[in-house]
Design an enzyme around this catalytic site. Structure first.
Site, PDB file in Angstrom:
ATOM      1  N   HIS A 181      47.628  40.089  32.089  1.00  0.00           N
ATOM      2  CA  HIS A 181      48.271  40.172  33.074  1.00  0.00           C
ATOM      3  C   HIS A 181      46.760  41.001  34.121  1.00  0.00           C
ATOM      4  O   HIS A 181      46.540  40.275  35.263  1.00  0.00           O
ATOM      5  CB  HIS A 181      49.460  41.341  33.779  1.00  0.00           C
ATOM      6  CG  HIS A 181      48.608  42.849  33.584  1.00  0.00           C
ATOM      7  ND1 HIS A 181      48.837  43.855  33.404  1.00  0.00           N
ATOM      8  CD2 HIS A 181      48.341  43.664  34.892  1.00  0.00           C
ATOM      9  CE1 HIS A 181      48.293  44.533  32.956  1.00  0.00           C
ATOM     10  NE2 HIS A 181      48.377  45.040  34.733  1.00  0.00           N
ATOM     11  N   ASP A 182      46.042  41.221  33.677  1.00  0.00           N
ATOM     12  CA  ASP A 182      44.712  41.717  34.488  1.00  0.00           C
ATOM     13  C   ASP A 182      43.085  40.697  34.442  1.00  0.00           C
ATOM     14  O   ASP A 182      41.876  41.260  34.707  1.00  0.00           O
ATOM     15  CB  ASP A 182      44.202  43.312  34.748  1.00  0.00           C
ATOM     16  CG  ASP A 182      45.039  43.581  35.230  1.00  0.00           C
ATOM     17  OD1 ASP A 182      45.833  43.508  36.842  1.00  0.00           O
ATOM     18  OD2 ASP A 182      45.077  45.457  35.464  1.00  0.00           O
ATOM     19  N   ASP A 207      53.154  48.488  34.947  1.00  0.00           N
ATOM     20  CA  ASP A 207      51.709  48.927  35.959  1.00  0.00           C
ATOM     21  C   ASP A 207      51.580  49.904  36.575  1.00  0.00           C
ATOM     22  O   ASP A 207      50.245  50.269  35.828  1.00  0.00           O
ATOM     23  CB  ASP A 207      51.982  47.100  36.395  1.00  0.00           C
ATOM     24  CG  ASP A 207      49.970  47.197  37.011  1.00  0.00           C
ATOM     25  OD1 ASP A 207      49.094  47.521  36.267  1.00  0.00           O
ATOM     26  OD2 ASP A 207      49.517  46.406  37.792  1.00  0.00           O
ATOM     27  N   LYS A 267      40.193  40.159  36.897  1.00  0.00           N
ATOM     28  CA  LYS A 267      39.376  40.525  36.875  1.00  0.00           C
ATOM     29  C   LYS A 267      37.726  40.710  36.917  1.00  0.00           C
ATOM     30  O   LYS A 267      37.170  41.080  36.930  1.00  0.00           O
ATOM     31  CB  LYS A 267      40.093  42.293  36.347  1.00  0.00           C
ATOM     32  CG  LYS A 267      41.115  42.988  37.484  1.00  0.00           C
ATOM     33  CD  LYS A 267      40.882  44.156  37.247  1.00  0.00           C
ATOM     34  CE  LYS A 267      42.474  44.993  37.996  1.00  0.00           C
ATOM     35  NZ  LYS A 267      42.313  46.315  37.676  1.00  0.00           N
ATOM     36  N   HIS A 315      52.617  40.352  40.233  1.00  0.00           N
ATOM     37  CA  HIS A 315      52.405  41.358  39.785  1.00  0.00           C
ATOM     38  C   HIS A 315      51.709  42.279  41.059  1.00  0.00           C
ATOM     39  O   HIS A 315      51.809  43.894  40.409  1.00  0.00           O
ATOM     40  CB  HIS A 315      51.203  41.673  38.248  1.00  0.00           C
ATOM     41  CG  HIS A 315      50.420  42.001  38.106  1.00  0.00           C
ATOM     42  ND1 HIS A 315      49.282  40.488  38.390  1.00  0.00           N
ATOM     43  CD2 HIS A 315      49.491  43.077  38.218  1.00  0.00           C
ATOM     44  CE1 HIS A 315      48.298  41.360  38.295  1.00  0.00           C
ATOM     45  NE2 HIS A 315      48.329  42.967  38.164  1.00  0.00           N
ATOM     46  N   HIS A 316      51.790  42.570  42.072  1.00  0.00           N
ATOM     47  CA  HIS A 316      51.625  43.443  42.458  1.00  0.00           C
ATOM     48  C   HIS A 316      52.255  43.838  43.414  1.00  0.00           C
ATOM     49  O   HIS A 316      52.003  43.930  45.266  1.00  0.00           O
ATOM     50  CB  HIS A 316      49.532  43.182  43.075  1.00  0.00           C
ATOM     51  CG  HIS A 316      49.077  44.046  42.093  1.00  0.00           C
ATOM     52  ND1 HIS A 316      49.185  45.527  42.093  1.00  0.00           N
ATOM     53  CD2 HIS A 316      48.072  43.632  41.270  1.00  0.00           C
ATOM     54  CE1 HIS A 316      47.991  45.191  41.383  1.00  0.00           C
ATOM     55  NE2 HIS A 316      47.602  44.310  40.477  1.00  0.00           N
ATOM     56  N   HIS A 347      42.723  39.683  42.642  1.00  0.00           N
ATOM     57  CA  HIS A 347      42.684  39.138  40.550  1.00  0.00           C
ATOM     58  C   HIS A 347      43.848  38.810  40.397  1.00  0.00           C
ATOM     59  O   HIS A 347      43.890  38.137  39.506  1.00  0.00           O
ATOM     60  CB  HIS A 347      42.559  40.491  40.462  1.00  0.00           C
ATOM     61  CG  HIS A 347      43.499  41.169  40.132  1.00  0.00           C
ATOM     62  ND1 HIS A 347      44.022  42.208  40.840  1.00  0.00           N
ATOM     63  CD2 HIS A 347      44.281  41.725  39.198  1.00  0.00           C
ATOM     64  CE1 HIS A 347      44.816  43.073  40.713  1.00  0.00           C
ATOM     65  NE2 HIS A 347      44.702  42.772  39.172  1.00  0.00           N
TER      66      HIS A 347
END
Ligand SMILES: [Fe+2]
Length: 354
Positions: free
Chosen positions: A208-209, A290, A212, A261-262, A237
């Site tokens: 998921h990240d 998360d 980055k 996801h954010h 990201h």
């Protein structure tokens, strides 16, 4: 060539019948009593047995019964000098193909033998086809299983390689992804989501990240507070992750979920400020996993906020920032102490679980 065994205690009958049948092209052997017949049956595969009923010691009916126990496919024709309806019925009941009476008429014998041999041939072919079909089915199943396994393995290694790419830039994030993936899957299971969705949550968490990798290393590794501008850069990201993974063919909507996801339930998240059901189910789970992992583990710029503060955050914002079903499932997991994912941030202790 079909093989016939003739069993009769009268030598002249044995020889006459054998001669009739040999002339018709059959391979013939003879036995004068049941034990001798059984011994021959043990070493040779006969297609047909023609046996007298009344013989000294053991009868033809008993021979028939023994044959049926050991080889149900051999055809058996019973013959006797004392034809009675009872014997005929009994012979057929225990599995005789037909019944002929003495004196034997040559043409009748040959007709019945031909029919019996034909039937044996059909039975053999059917059995062979069934066997081949079974083998084919078995091979096919094995092949499908092998291919599926190979495909799964190659997918798994692709995911692992992608997930570990992040660790080149930021070792912390790589461990974080593993723990988020495992926690998201645990929450999914607690919510009774379909097993394939749970597996998708795990994979999505592991990646998921990934966006980055596009961020400057100075920002990722920066100790202390980050500036507003730096935070704006970090926020990219989610969309970057989508860009990296959007063409990867996986059985789940990994890229789309990562893009969200954010987001937050009340619309306060990023990149699109989506609300409630606008956020995909998988993303709603990932958001909670998360936050829980991020708050409860050490970051370069701060130490762990502790599990109590983390759970308080989830409890207080359930139904506000976080989907209440997801938040409750997560809290239940912690209440039952079933979550053994590592809070400390030790990457070595977190593994892929497929
Ligand atoms: Fe993130």
């Amino acid at each position: 060539m079909a093989k016939v065994l003739i069993v009769d205690d009268e030598k002249s009958i044995r020889n006459t019948l054998a001669e009739f049948l040999r002339k018709e092209g059959y391979e013939v052997e003879t036995a004068e009593e049941v034990n001798q017949a059984l011994a021959l049956l043990r070493v040779t595969e006969f297609d047909l047995v023609i046996t007298d009923i009344v013989m000294p010691r053991i009868s033809g009916i008993e021979l028939l019964q023994q044959i049926r126990q050991s080889n149900p496919d051999i055809q058996v024709i019973i013959m006797t000098g004392e034809p009675t309806v009872d014997t005929a019925v009994k012979a057929v009941q225990v599995g005789a193909y037909d019944y002929i009476s003495k004196p034997i008429v040559k043409s009748m014998l040959i007709k019945v033998v031909k029919q019996a041999i034909h039937l044996k041939g059909v039975t053999d072919k059917k059995k062979l086809l069934e066997y081949k079909n079974h083998q084919y089915q078995k091979n096919l199943e094995q092949l499908v299983e092998e291919r599926t396994k190979a495909l799964h393995n190659s997918m798994q290694s692709t995911i692992m390689v992608l997930a570990s790419m992040v660790s080149l830039r930021d070792a912390y994030t790589a461990g974080h992804q593993m723990r988020v993936g495992n926690l998201a899957a645990a929450i999914g299971e607690e919510m009774d989501l379909a097993p394939s969705m749970v597996e998708g949550l795990r994979v999505t968490g592991y990646l998921h990240d990934i966006g980055k990798v596009t961020l400057p290393a100075e920002i990722l590794a920066k100790p202390g507070k980050i500036t507003k501008l730096e935070f704006e850069i970090i926020k990219t990201h989610a969309a970057q992750g989508y860009e990296i993974l959007k063409d990867l063919r996986l059985p789940w909507s990994v890229a789309e979920v990562i893009y969200q996801h954010h987001e937050r339930k009340d619309g306060s998240g990023y990149p699109d400020g989506l609300k409630n059901q606008e956020i995909m189910m998988e993303a709603r789970v990932l958001i909670v996993a998360d936050v829980v992992e991020a708050m409860s583990s050490h970051r370069p710029y701060r130490s762990s906020l502790g599990i109590e503060a983390t759970l308080k955050e989830i409890r207080e914002n359930s139904g506000i920032l976080y989907d209440s079903d997801v938040a409750e499932a997560c809290l239940r997991l912690f209440e039952r102490s079933e979550v053994d994912f590592v809070i400390s941030g030790d990457f070595a202790k977190t593994n892929f679980v497929f």
